[in-house]
Design a protein around this motif. Structure first.
Motif, PDB file in Angstrom:
ATOM      1  N   TRP A  57     -24.646 -37.526  -0.200  1.00 53.14           N
ATOM      2  CA  TRP A  57     -24.116 -36.732  -1.299  1.00 53.14           C
ATOM      3  C   TRP A  57     -22.706 -36.279  -0.933  1.00 53.14           C
ATOM      4  O   TRP A  57     -22.078 -36.869  -0.072  1.00 53.14           O
ATOM      5  CB  TRP A  57     -25.044 -35.556  -1.641  1.00 53.14           C
ATOM      6  N   ASN A  58     -22.170 -35.258  -1.580  1.00 57.20           N
ATOM      7  CA  ASN A  58     -20.785 -34.848  -1.353  1.00 57.20           C
ATOM      8  C   ASN A  58     -20.646 -33.343  -1.177  1.00 57.20           C
ATOM      9  O   ASN A  58     -21.506 -32.567  -1.599  1.00 57.20           O
ATOM     10  CB  ASN A  58     -19.890 -35.257  -2.528  1.00 57.20           C
ATOM     11  N   ILE A  59     -19.529 -32.968  -0.570  1.00 55.34           N
ATOM     12  CA  ILE A  59     -19.031 -31.596  -0.604  1.00 55.34           C
ATOM     13  C   ILE A  59     -17.666 -31.643  -1.274  1.00 55.34           C
ATOM     14  O   ILE A  59     -16.842 -32.511  -0.956  1.00 55.34           O
ATOM     15  CB  ILE A  59     -18.893 -30.995   0.811  1.00 55.34           C
ATOM     16  N   VAL A  60     -17.425 -30.740  -2.210  1.00 59.31           N
ATOM     17  CA  VAL A  60     -16.120 -30.635  -2.855  1.00 59.31           C
ATOM     18  C   VAL A  60     -15.554 -29.243  -2.617  1.00 59.31           C
ATOM     19  O   VAL A  60     -16.302 -28.285  -2.386  1.00 59.31           O
ATOM     20  CB  VAL A  60     -16.180 -30.902  -4.381  1.00 59.31           C
ATOM     21  N   GLN A  61     -14.242 -29.154  -2.696  1.00 61.63           N
ATOM     22  CA  GLN A  61     -13.582 -27.860  -2.630  1.00 61.63           C
ATOM     23  C   GLN A  61     -12.971 -27.562  -3.997  1.00 61.63           C
ATOM     24  O   GLN A  61     -12.099 -28.288  -4.475  1.00 61.63           O
ATOM     25  CB  GLN A  61     -12.491 -27.833  -1.559  1.00 61.63           C
ATOM     26  N   ILE A  62     -13.453 -26.508  -4.618  1.00 67.35           N
ATOM     27  CA  ILE A  62     -12.971 -26.083  -5.927  1.00 67.35           C
ATOM     28  C   ILE A  62     -12.522 -24.627  -5.837  1.00 67.35           C
ATOM     29  O   ILE A  62     -13.309 -23.753  -5.454  1.00 67.35           O
ATOM     30  CB  ILE A  62     -14.066 -26.218  -7.013  1.00 67.35           C
ATOM     31  N   ASN A  63     -11.270 -24.379  -6.160  1.00 64.01           N
ATOM     32  CA  ASN A  63     -10.717 -23.021  -6.132  1.00 64.01           C
ATOM     33  C   ASN A  63     -10.963 -22.335  -4.790  1.00 64.01           C
ATOM     34  O   ASN A  63     -11.296 -21.147  -4.726  1.00 64.01           O
ATOM     35  CB  ASN A  63     -11.304 -22.184  -7.274  1.00 64.01           C
ATOM     36  N   GLY A  64     -10.792 -23.092  -3.721  1.00 60.46           N
ATOM     37  CA  GLY A  64     -10.883 -22.529  -2.378  1.00 60.46           C
ATOM     38  C   GLY A  64     -12.286 -22.420  -1.815  1.00 60.46           C
ATOM     39  O   GLY A  64     -12.450 -22.059  -0.653  1.00 60.46           O
ATOM     40  N   ALA A  65     -13.308 -22.733  -2.605  1.00 62.13           N
ATOM     41  CA  ALA A  65     -14.694 -22.638  -2.139  1.00 62.13           C
ATOM     42  C   ALA A  65     -15.309 -24.029  -2.047  1.00 62.13           C
ATOM     43  O   ALA A  65     -14.919 -24.943  -2.778  1.00 62.13           O
ATOM     44  CB  ALA A  65     -15.512 -21.760  -3.085  1.00 62.13           C
ATOM     45  N   TYR A  66     -16.279 -24.189  -1.131  1.00 63.54           N
ATOM     46  CA  TYR A  66     -16.937 -25.474  -0.935  1.00 63.54           C
ATOM     47  C   TYR A  66     -18.303 -25.483  -1.602  1.00 63.54           C
ATOM     48  O   TYR A  66     -19.048 -24.493  -1.562  1.00 63.54           O
ATOM     49  CB  TYR A  66     -17.097 -25.765   0.561  1.00 63.54           C
ATOM     50  N   TYR A  67     -18.642 -26.638  -2.212  1.00 66.92           N
ATOM     51  CA  TYR A  67     -19.911 -26.793  -2.917  1.00 66.92           C
ATOM     52  C   TYR A  67     -20.529 -28.155  -2.604  1.00 66.92           C
ATOM     53  O   TYR A  67     -19.824 -29.135  -2.388  1.00 66.92           O
ATOM     54  CB  TYR A  67     -19.700 -26.696  -4.433  1.00 66.92           C
ATOM     55  N   ASN A  68     -21.848 -28.200  -2.644  1.00 71.84           N
ATOM     56  CA  ASN A  68     -22.584 -29.460  -2.553  1.00 71.84           C
ATOM     57  C   ASN A  68     -22.725 -30.077  -3.937  1.00 71.84           C
ATOM     58  O   ASN A  68     -22.952 -29.374  -4.928  1.00 71.84           O
ATOM     59  CB  ASN A  68     -23.989 -29.213  -2.001  1.00 71.84           C
ATOM     60  N   VAL A  69     -22.620 -31.403  -4.003  1.00 76.00           N
ATOM     61  CA  VAL A  69     -22.767 -32.141  -5.259  1.00 76.00           C
ATOM     62  C   VAL A  69     -23.583 -33.406  -4.971  1.00 76.00           C
ATOM     63  O   VAL A  69     -23.273 -34.142  -4.042  1.00 76.00           O
ATOM     64  CB  VAL A  69     -21.397 -32.560  -5.846  1.00 76.00           C
ATOM     65  N   ASP A  70     -24.612 -33.647  -5.787  1.00 78.41           N
ATOM     66  CA  ASP A  70     -25.438 -34.841  -5.618  1.00 78.41           C
ATOM     67  C   ASP A  70     -25.518 -35.589  -6.942  1.00 78.41           C
ATOM     68  O   ASP A  70     -26.335 -35.278  -7.803  1.00 78.41           O
ATOM     69  CB  ASP A  70     -26.839 -34.453  -5.133  1.00 78.41           C
ATOM     70  N   LEU A  71     -24.655 -36.586  -7.106  1.00 77.91           N
ATOM     71  CA  LEU A  71     -24.645 -37.373  -8.344  1.00 77.91           C
ATOM     72  C   LEU A  71     -25.930 -38.178  -8.513  1.00 77.91           C
ATOM     73  O   LEU A  71     -26.424 -38.329  -9.637  1.00 77.91           O
ATOM     74  CB  LEU A  71     -23.457 -38.344  -8.359  1.00 77.91           C
ATOM     75  N   THR A  72     -26.458 -38.703  -7.424  1.00 77.50           N
ATOM     76  CA  THR A  72     -27.594 -39.613  -7.520  1.00 77.50           C
ATOM     77  C   THR A  72     -28.798 -38.956  -8.169  1.00 77.50           C
ATOM     78  O   THR A  72     -29.366 -39.490  -9.135  1.00 77.50           O
ATOM     79  CB  THR A  72     -27.989 -40.134  -6.127  1.00 77.50           C
ATOM     80  N   TRP A  73     -29.213 -37.804  -7.634  1.00 76.72           N
ATOM     81  CA  TRP A  73     -30.400 -37.164  -8.189  1.00 76.72           C
ATOM     82  C   TRP A  73     -30.155 -36.692  -9.618  1.00 76.72           C
ATOM     83  O   TRP A  73     -31.045 -36.797 -10.472  1.00 76.72           O
ATOM     84  CB  TRP A  73     -30.841 -36.008  -7.322  1.00 76.72           C
ATOM     85  N   ASP A  74     -28.954 -36.175  -9.912  1.00 72.56           N
ATOM     86  CA  ASP A  74     -28.685 -35.744 -11.285  1.00 72.56           C
ATOM     87  C   ASP A  74     -28.681 -36.921 -12.250  1.00 72.56           C
ATOM     88  O   ASP A  74     -29.171 -36.815 -13.375  1.00 72.56           O
ATOM     89  CB  ASP A  74     -27.359 -34.980 -11.364  1.00 72.56           C
ATOM     90  N   ASP A  75     -28.145 -38.057 -11.819  1.00 74.88           N
ATOM     91  CA  ASP A  75     -28.151 -39.224 -12.702  1.00 74.88           C
ATOM     92  C   ASP A  75     -29.570 -39.741 -12.914  1.00 74.88           C
ATOM     93  O   ASP A  75     -29.926 -40.164 -14.023  1.00 74.88           O
ATOM     94  CB  ASP A  75     -27.278 -40.332 -12.126  1.00 74.88           C
ATOM     95  N   CYS A  76     -30.391 -39.690 -11.871  1.00 72.52           N
ATOM     96  CA  CYS A  76     -31.788 -40.109 -12.020  1.00 72.52           C
ATOM     97  C   CYS A  76     -32.530 -39.188 -12.989  1.00 72.52           C
ATOM     98  O   CYS A  76     -33.333 -39.654 -13.810  1.00 72.52           O
ATOM     99  CB  CYS A  76     -32.478 -40.113 -10.659  1.00 72.52           C
ATOM    100  N   ILE A  77     -32.263 -37.879 -12.910  1.00 68.23           N
ATOM    101  CA  ILE A  77     -32.884 -36.933 -13.841  1.00 68.23           C
ATOM    102  C   ILE A  77     -32.419 -37.205 -15.263  1.00 68.23           C
ATOM    103  O   ILE A  77     -33.213 -37.213 -16.211  1.00 68.23           O
ATOM    104  CB  ILE A  77     -32.556 -35.479 -13.430  1.00 68.23           C
ATOM    105  N   THR A  78     -31.127 -37.440 -15.416  1.00 66.59           N
ATOM    106  CA  THR A  78     -30.565 -37.718 -16.746  1.00 66.59           C
ATOM    107  C   THR A  78     -31.198 -38.963 -17.363  1.00 66.59           C
ATOM    108  O   THR A  78     -31.570 -38.972 -18.540  1.00 66.59           O
ATOM    109  CB  THR A  78     -29.036 -37.897 -16.647  1.00 66.59           C
ATOM    110  N   GLU A  79     -31.310 -40.010 -16.562  1.00 67.83           N
ATOM    111  CA  GLU A  79     -31.897 -41.253 -17.070  1.00 67.83           C
ATOM    112  C   GLU A  79     -33.372 -41.079 -17.416  1.00 67.83           C
ATOM    113  O   GLU A  79     -33.882 -41.687 -18.363  1.00 67.83           O
ATOM    114  CB  GLU A  79     -31.717 -42.379 -16.061  1.00 67.83           C
ATOM    115  N   ALA A  80     -34.069 -40.221 -16.669  1.00 59.92           N
ATOM    116  CA  ALA A  80     -35.500 -40.021 -16.908  1.00 59.92           C
ATOM    117  C   ALA A  80     -35.764 -39.135 -18.121  1.00 59.92           C
ATOM    118  O   ALA A  80     -36.752 -39.332 -18.838  1.00 59.92           O
ATOM    119  CB  ALA A  80     -36.152 -39.413 -15.669  1.00 59.92           C
ATOM    120  N   THR A  81     -34.884 -38.168 -18.362  1.00 58.28           N
ATOM    121  CA  THR A  81     -35.133 -37.194 -19.424  1.00 58.28           C
ATOM    122  C   THR A  81     -34.322 -37.432 -20.685  1.00 58.28           C
ATOM    123  O   THR A  81     -34.684 -36.957 -21.761  1.00 58.28           O
ATOM    124  CB  THR A  81     -34.821 -35.776 -18.929  1.00 58.28           C
TER     125      THR A  81
END
Length: 279
Positions: free
Chosen positions: A223-247
């Motif tokens: 997955w990824n870590i991004v920096q937005i406005n000085g703060a770091y966040y985790n992002v997981d495209l794979t699981w979100d895309d799998c949820i989107t495709e399923a629902t």
């Protein structure tokens, strides 16, 4: 008399966390290092975790990949098998733009377990590379242009997230699925491809983004870590895309979450555990 430096075997190795549905790997939780207030250079964050001999090999292999070296060549500094694995993981984690290289490789090791030679492999033929690079660059430019319509990094990030997810479906059969190219140009990928594509486009859009490996839901994952406005966040495209495709509904369940929120079903690898915390 035994020659301890003689080459005894050629071993094929695939860098860790290749497929997010590969056999599970048990990893203990490792305390995550805190990042400095300034952005850490995404193209060298893993390199900086290595020893000097490992960095020397990292640089050597990087140059070999750029020049499409297909030979079995001597490493500038012999390394243990574990150190070579860390070095290769660091290189591929730092450089999603080297999409034509496979994350699998072969190496020659001596009787003491020291690696002296390495042979790289490639997913795209050298004769097709120029055209593939042109296609790759065009797609990234189009995505960056789309993101540029937004005035802040959060909206740019969400645009890139949505665009890459909409372009893809999860597919372990794609022969290029470890590369950013698979997610950007072929329409299907696995977690490695999603994460490297997101890393690549975010960086081109001016958003610091890092590739993370570990386990999720009992499986090897990326997955990824991004920096937005000085703060770091985790992002997981794979699981979100799998949820989107399923629902049939867009999911942001794994979009910009802190480490506590991710810890319920994500655990970083020892190498990625040395990256910045997301608090």
């Amino acid at each position: 008399m035994e020659n301890n430096k003689s080459i005894r075997v050629l071993i094929k190795k695939t860098t860790a966390f290749a497929l997010c549905f590969a056999l599970s790997l048990s990893l203990s939780n490792v305390m995550i290092a805190h990042a400095s207030e300034k952005s850490i250079n995404p193209s060298s964050v893993y390199k900086n975790l290595l020893s000097e001999p490992e960095r020397n090999v990292y640089n050597q292999v990087y140059n070999a990949l750029i020049s499409y070296d297909e030979s079995l060549f001597s490493m500038i500094d012999p390394l243990s098998e574990k150190d070579l694995e860390d070095t290769m993981n660091a290189l591929f984690n730092d450089h999603p733009e080297i999409f034509w290289a496979n994350t699998s490789y072969k190496y020659a090791v001596d009787a003491k377990g020291i690696v002296h030679k390495i042979k790289l492999s490639y997913g795209i033929n050298s004769s097709e590379l120029a055209a593939a690079k042109g296609n790759f660059d065009r797609i990234i430019s189009d995505l960056v242009a789309g993101a540029s319509q937004y005035s802040n990094d959060l909206d740019k990030e969400r645009y890139i997230f949505d665009a890459i997810c909409s372009m893809n479906t999860y597919n372990v059969s794609n022969s290029l699925n470890q590369s950013a190219y698979s997610a950007l140009a072929t329409g299907s990928s696995v977690c490695a491809g999603y994460a490297r594509a997101f890393q690549m486009v975010c960086l081109q859009a001016g958003i610091p983004c890092y590739y993370v490996t570990g386990t999720s839901k009992g499986e090897n994952h990326a997955w990824n870590i991004v920096q937005i406005n000085g703060a770091y966040y985790n992002v997981d495209l794979t699981w979100d895309d799998c949820i989107t495709e399923a629902t049939g509904f867009s999911s942001y369940h794994y979009f910009n979450k802190n480490d506590l929120e991710f810890s319920f079903d994500h655990s970083r690898s020892p190498l990625s555990s040395q990256l910045m915390s997301c608090v």
